[in-house]
Design a protein around this motif. Structure first.
Motif, PDB file in Angstrom:
ATOM      1  N   THR A   1      34.521  82.041  78.916  1.00  0.00           N
ATOM      2  CA  THR A   1      33.978  82.759  77.750  1.00  0.00           C
ATOM      3  C   THR A   1      33.483  84.142  78.185  1.00  0.00           C
ATOM      4  O   THR A   1      33.733  85.146  77.502  1.00  0.00           O
ATOM      5  N   ILE A   2      32.789  84.193  79.334  1.00  0.00           N
ATOM      6  CA  ILE A   2      32.278  85.493  79.795  1.00  0.00           C
ATOM      7  C   ILE A   2      33.443  86.384  80.229  1.00  0.00           C
ATOM      8  O   ILE A   2      33.441  87.592  79.974  1.00  0.00           O
ATOM      9  N   GLN A   3      34.466  85.784  80.834  1.00  0.00           N
ATOM     10  CA  GLN A   3      35.625  86.587  81.244  1.00  0.00           C
ATOM     11  C   GLN A   3      36.341  87.191  80.024  1.00  0.00           C
ATOM     12  O   GLN A   3      36.613  88.389  79.983  1.00  0.00           O
ATOM     13  N   VAL A   4      36.598  86.355  79.028  1.00  0.00           N
ATOM     14  CA  VAL A   4      37.303  86.837  77.838  1.00  0.00           C
ATOM     15  C   VAL A   4      36.405  87.788  77.034  1.00  0.00           C
ATOM     16  O   VAL A   4      36.846  88.848  76.582  1.00  0.00           O
ATOM     17  N   GLY A   5      35.129  87.432  76.911  1.00  0.00           N
ATOM     18  CA  GLY A   5      34.192  88.279  76.153  1.00  0.00           C
ATOM     19  C   GLY A   5      34.023  89.639  76.808  1.00  0.00           C
ATOM     20  O   GLY A   5      34.067  90.674  76.131  1.00  0.00           O
ATOM     21  N   SER A   6      33.845  89.662  78.141  1.00  0.00           N
ATOM     22  CA  SER A   6      33.679  90.955  78.823  1.00  0.00           C
ATOM     23  C   SER A   6      34.951  91.780  78.691  1.00  0.00           C
ATOM     24  O   SER A   6      34.903  93.002  78.532  1.00  0.00           O
ATOM     25  N   GLY A   7      36.107  91.100  78.737  1.00  0.00           N
ATOM     26  CA  GLY A   7      37.381  91.810  78.581  1.00  0.00           C
ATOM     27  C   GLY A   7      37.501  92.422  77.193  1.00  0.00           C
ATOM     28  O   GLY A   7      37.916  93.571  77.034  1.00  0.00           O
ATOM     29  N   ALA A   8      37.100  91.647  76.166  1.00  0.00           N
ATOM     30  CA  ALA A   8      37.167  92.165  74.791  1.00  0.00           C
ATOM     31  C   ALA A   8      36.251  93.374  74.648  1.00  0.00           C
ATOM     32  O   ALA A   8      36.613  94.395  74.038  1.00  0.00           O
ATOM     33  N   TYR A   9      35.045  93.269  75.236  1.00  0.00           N
ATOM     34  CA  TYR A   9      34.104  94.398  75.166  1.00  0.00           C
ATOM     35  C   TYR A   9      34.721  95.624  75.844  1.00  0.00           C
ATOM     36  O   TYR A   9      34.673  96.740  75.304  1.00  0.00           O
ATOM     37  N   LEU A  10      35.304  95.391  77.042  1.00  0.00           N
ATOM     38  CA  LEU A  10      35.849  96.527  77.803  1.00  0.00           C
ATOM     39  C   LEU A  10      37.010  97.193  77.080  1.00  0.00           C
ATOM     40  O   LEU A  10      37.168  98.416  77.148  1.00  0.00           O
ATOM     41  N   ALA A  11      37.826  96.389  76.400  1.00  0.00           N
ATOM     42  CA  ALA A  11      38.951  96.973  75.651  1.00  0.00           C
ATOM     43  C   ALA A  11      38.403  97.980  74.635  1.00  0.00           C
ATOM     44  O   ALA A  11      38.866  99.126  74.548  1.00  0.00           O
ATOM     45  N   ALA A  12      37.371  97.551  73.887  1.00  0.00           N
ATOM     46  CA  ALA A  12      36.766  98.447  72.889  1.00  0.00           C
ATOM     47  C   ALA A  12      36.059  99.614  73.574  1.00  0.00           C
ATOM     48  O   ALA A  12      36.138 100.763  73.125  1.00  0.00           O
ATOM     49  N   PHE A  13      35.384  99.313  74.696  1.00  0.00           N
ATOM     50  CA  PHE A  13      34.636 100.363  75.400  1.00  0.00           C
ATOM     51  C   PHE A  13      35.595 101.446  75.915  1.00  0.00           C
ATOM     52  O   PHE A  13      35.339 102.645  75.747  1.00  0.00           O
ATOM     53  N   ILE A  14      36.687 101.033  76.535  1.00  0.00           N
ATOM     54  CA  ILE A  14      37.612 102.007  77.141  1.00  0.00           C
ATOM     55  C   ILE A  14      38.219 102.908  76.063  1.00  0.00           C
ATOM     56  O   ILE A  14      38.242 104.128  76.200  1.00  0.00           O
ATOM     57  N   LEU A  15      38.677 102.293  74.958  1.00  0.00           N
ATOM     58  CA  LEU A  15      39.283 103.108  73.886  1.00  0.00           C
ATOM     59  C   LEU A  15      38.252 104.087  73.312  1.00  0.00           C
ATOM     60  O   LEU A  15      38.540 105.257  73.066  1.00  0.00           O
ATOM     61  N   THR A  16      37.019 103.595  73.131  1.00  0.00           N
ATOM     62  CA  THR A  16      35.962 104.438  72.570  1.00  0.00           C
ATOM     63  C   THR A  16      35.592 105.572  73.525  1.00  0.00           C
ATOM     64  O   THR A  16      35.475 106.740  73.130  1.00  0.00           O
ATOM     65  N   HIS A  17      35.425 105.214  74.795  1.00  0.00           N
ATOM     66  CA  HIS A  17      34.975 106.177  75.805  1.00  0.00           C
ATOM     67  C   HIS A  17      36.038 107.262  76.032  1.00  0.00           C
ATOM     68  O   HIS A  17      35.717 108.445  76.133  1.00  0.00           O
ATOM     69  N   LEU A  18      37.301 106.856  76.088  1.00  0.00           N
ATOM     70  CA  LEU A  18      38.376 107.848  76.272  1.00  0.00           C
ATOM     71  C   LEU A  18      38.435 108.771  75.053  1.00  0.00           C
ATOM     72  O   LEU A  18      38.612 109.982  75.184  1.00  0.00           O
ATOM     73  N   ASN A  19      38.263 108.179  73.856  1.00  0.00           N
ATOM     74  CA  ASN A  19      38.279 108.999  72.638  1.00  0.00           C
ATOM     75  C   ASN A  19      37.101 109.981  72.633  1.00  0.00           C
ATOM     76  O   ASN A  19      37.271 111.163  72.311  1.00  0.00           O
ATOM     77  N   SER A  20      35.908 109.504  73.044  1.00  0.00           N
ATOM     78  CA  SER A  20      34.733 110.383  73.044  1.00  0.00           C
ATOM     79  C   SER A  20      34.897 111.514  74.051  1.00  0.00           C
ATOM     80  O   SER A  20      34.637 112.682  73.725  1.00  0.00           O
ATOM     81  N   ALA A  21      35.316 111.166  75.298  1.00  0.00           N
ATOM     82  CA  ALA A  21      35.340 112.171  76.371  1.00  0.00           C
ATOM     83  C   ALA A  21      36.569 113.078  76.255  1.00  0.00           C
ATOM     84  O   ALA A  21      36.442 114.308  76.205  1.00  0.00           O
ATOM     85  N   LEU A  22      37.749 112.451  76.173  1.00  0.00           N
ATOM     86  CA  LEU A  22      38.972 113.257  76.258  1.00  0.00           C
ATOM     87  C   LEU A  22      39.353 113.906  74.929  1.00  0.00           C
ATOM     88  O   LEU A  22      39.782 115.056  74.901  1.00  0.00           O
ATOM     89  N   VAL A  23      39.186 113.152  73.831  1.00  0.00           N
ATOM     90  CA  VAL A  23      39.642 113.682  72.543  1.00  0.00           C
ATOM     91  C   VAL A  23      38.523 114.484  71.863  1.00  0.00           C
ATOM     92  O   VAL A  23      38.642 115.703  71.667  1.00  0.00           O
ATOM     93  N   SER A  24      37.403 113.786  71.542  1.00  0.00           N
ATOM     94  CA  SER A  24      36.378 114.450  70.742  1.00  0.00           C
ATOM     95  C   SER A  24      35.699 115.584  71.505  1.00  0.00           C
ATOM     96  O   SER A  24      35.685 116.736  71.046  1.00  0.00           O
ATOM     97  N   ALA A  25      35.133 115.261  72.694  1.00  0.00           N
ATOM     98  CA  ALA A  25      34.367 116.294  73.411  1.00  0.00           C
ATOM     99  C   ALA A  25      35.283 117.399  73.937  1.00  0.00           C
ATOM    100  O   ALA A  25      35.124 118.575  73.576  1.00  0.00           O
ATOM    101  N   ARG A  26      36.253 117.016  74.785  1.00  0.00           N
ATOM    102  CA  ARG A  26      37.028 118.058  75.477  1.00  0.00           C
ATOM    103  C   ARG A  26      38.057 118.736  74.583  1.00  0.00           C
ATOM    104  O   ARG A  26      38.086 119.955  74.471  1.00  0.00           O
ATOM    105  N   ALA A  27      38.940 117.921  73.939  1.00  0.00           N
ATOM    106  CA  ALA A  27      40.056 118.528  73.207  1.00  0.00           C
ATOM    107  C   ALA A  27      39.612 119.169  71.890  1.00  0.00           C
ATOM    108  O   ALA A  27      40.050 120.264  71.554  1.00  0.00           O
TER     109      ALA A  27
END
Ligand code: HEM
Length: 347
Positions: free
Chosen positions: A233-259
């Motif tokens: 449960t922790i493996q799948v849950g942490s993975g689900a969180y990270l999937a959302a985190f990575i997409l959000t973080h890349l969008n914030s840093a690379l798309v919204s802030a920089r581009a």
């Protein structure tokens, strides 16, 4: 001889079906409440009084507890006698509720990028209600745990993860140097950028992360079709969180802030300067987002390590101790980086 009839009666089946339609609304409720806990935090801290600070601390604890309750739901599986068992759709919504912190950041950033006339706090409940309706209409029963069929995907996921770890280890160590001030953080980041922002490494890194998210979500989907133990449960849950985190973080840093906005993605950007993460009504959402992001990336690695050690015949009791130590390390690292982002300095 009379054979006892153990199959459910029609009434039992109907009752079961209607309650399994009710179960998805538990994670939906948790997710819908999340932004309001953040708002309550801000309202309390804005009073500037001691009572306000205590209240703010409690509301921040609630803001962490709501997504984590999503994870607990998926573990308990039959949370309330009246709601029945979760089933795959509600279990997956439980994992999505765990990912509420990055998903709420993403909602806010995308609403801003699209100049949405509707505020993120209103888009958020509508999206969750739609997800709840979809999940309560889904009727798939629990499936057995995946077998060796997903073995190749898991190996690919592990190899890609090891490559990404090279960047993440540097990135998080870099954030630890924030304890010595923005200048120290900036010097290390400048040195690292020569490699990870180079024209070859950056697209490769982003590509690997997106690939990892896609493979990870595929694996999580398979595992979440049935009941899981605590470690899974922790493996799948942490993975689900990270999937959302990575997409959000890349969008914030690379798309919204920089581009789009041409903002430097440095310590000031990450720590929400000049107001900081705690005192700004928008920035407060970054506290659970970052804190659980750091926690789950380390926790996820130790879940992977646990699987590898068990597969290679290590003693289960030793493996379990290593795993718990890994979760402890994840919590300590997360707390330290958040404290640095909120202004803690050493020397
Ligand atoms: C407290 C948590 C975190 C903070 C404050 C943070 C902050 C930042 C900052 C400031 C940047 C811009 C870097 C630059 O301009 O050179 C960045 C980029 C990035 N971060 Fe994080 N980060 C955090 C956690 C993570 C985690 C857990 C991951 C991985 C799962 C991650 C992955 C990335 C990636 C891939 C980039 C883009 C690198 C690039 O190509 O420029 N971050 N982050």
């Amino acid at each position: 001889m009379d054979i006892p009839n153990t199959s459910p009666t029609r009434l039992e089946r109907d009752t079961d079906a209607s309650w399994s339609r009710a179960a998805p609304w538990l994670p939906v409720a948790l997710a819908i409440l999340y932004p309001w806990a953040l708002r309550a935090f801000h309202a309390a801290i804005a009073t500037g009084s001691t009572a306000g600070a205590i209240g703010a601390g409690l509301w921040l604890a609630v803001a962490f507890a709501l997504p984590l309750a999503g994870l607990v739901l998926t573990l308990v599986d039959d949370p309330l006698p009246a709601v029945g068992t979760l089933g795959p759709a509600a279990r997956r919504l439980g994992f999505a509720a765990l990912a509420a912190p990055p998903l709420f950041v993403l909602t806010g950033v995308v609403a801003g990028l699209l100049h949405s006339p509707v505020r993120d706090v209103w888009i958020w409940p509508v999206a969750w209600i739609l997800a709840g309706v979809t999940a309560s209409l889904a009727r798939s029963p629990d499936a057995p745990a995946p077998t060796r069929a997903s073995g190749r995907l898991r190996v690919v996921h592990g190899v890609t993860g090891a490559l990404i770890l090279l960047f993440v280890a540097f990135h998080l160590s870099n954030h630890l140097t924030g304890l010595f001030g923005p200048e120290a953080h900036g010097r290390i980041m400048k040195a690292g950028r020569v490699i990870y922002r180079s024209s070859i490494v950056e697209p490769l890194l982003v590509g690997l992360l997106l690939f990892q998210v896609a493979v990870g979500l595929r694996l999580a989907w398979r595992w979440s079709a049935g009941r899981m133990d605590l470690a899974r449960t922790i493996q799948v849950g942490s993975g689900a969180y990270l999937a959302a985190f990575i997409l959000t973080h890349l969008n914030s840093a690379l798309v919204s802030a920089r581009a789009v906005h041409g903002i430097q993605t440095d310590w000031a950007w990450a720590s929400g300067a000049p107001d900081g993460l705690l005192l700004d009504a928008w920035n407060i959402r970054l506290v659970p987002h970052y804190a659980l992001g750091v926690f789950f990336v380390v926790a996820h690695l130790f879940c992977g390590l646990r699987g590898v050690l068990l597969a290679h015949g290590a003693r289960p009791a030793v493996v379990q101790r290593v795993w718990w130590a890994g979760l402890g390390l994840a919590a300590a690292l997360s707390a330290t980086i958040i404290a640095a982002l909120c202004g803690l300095r050493l020397g």
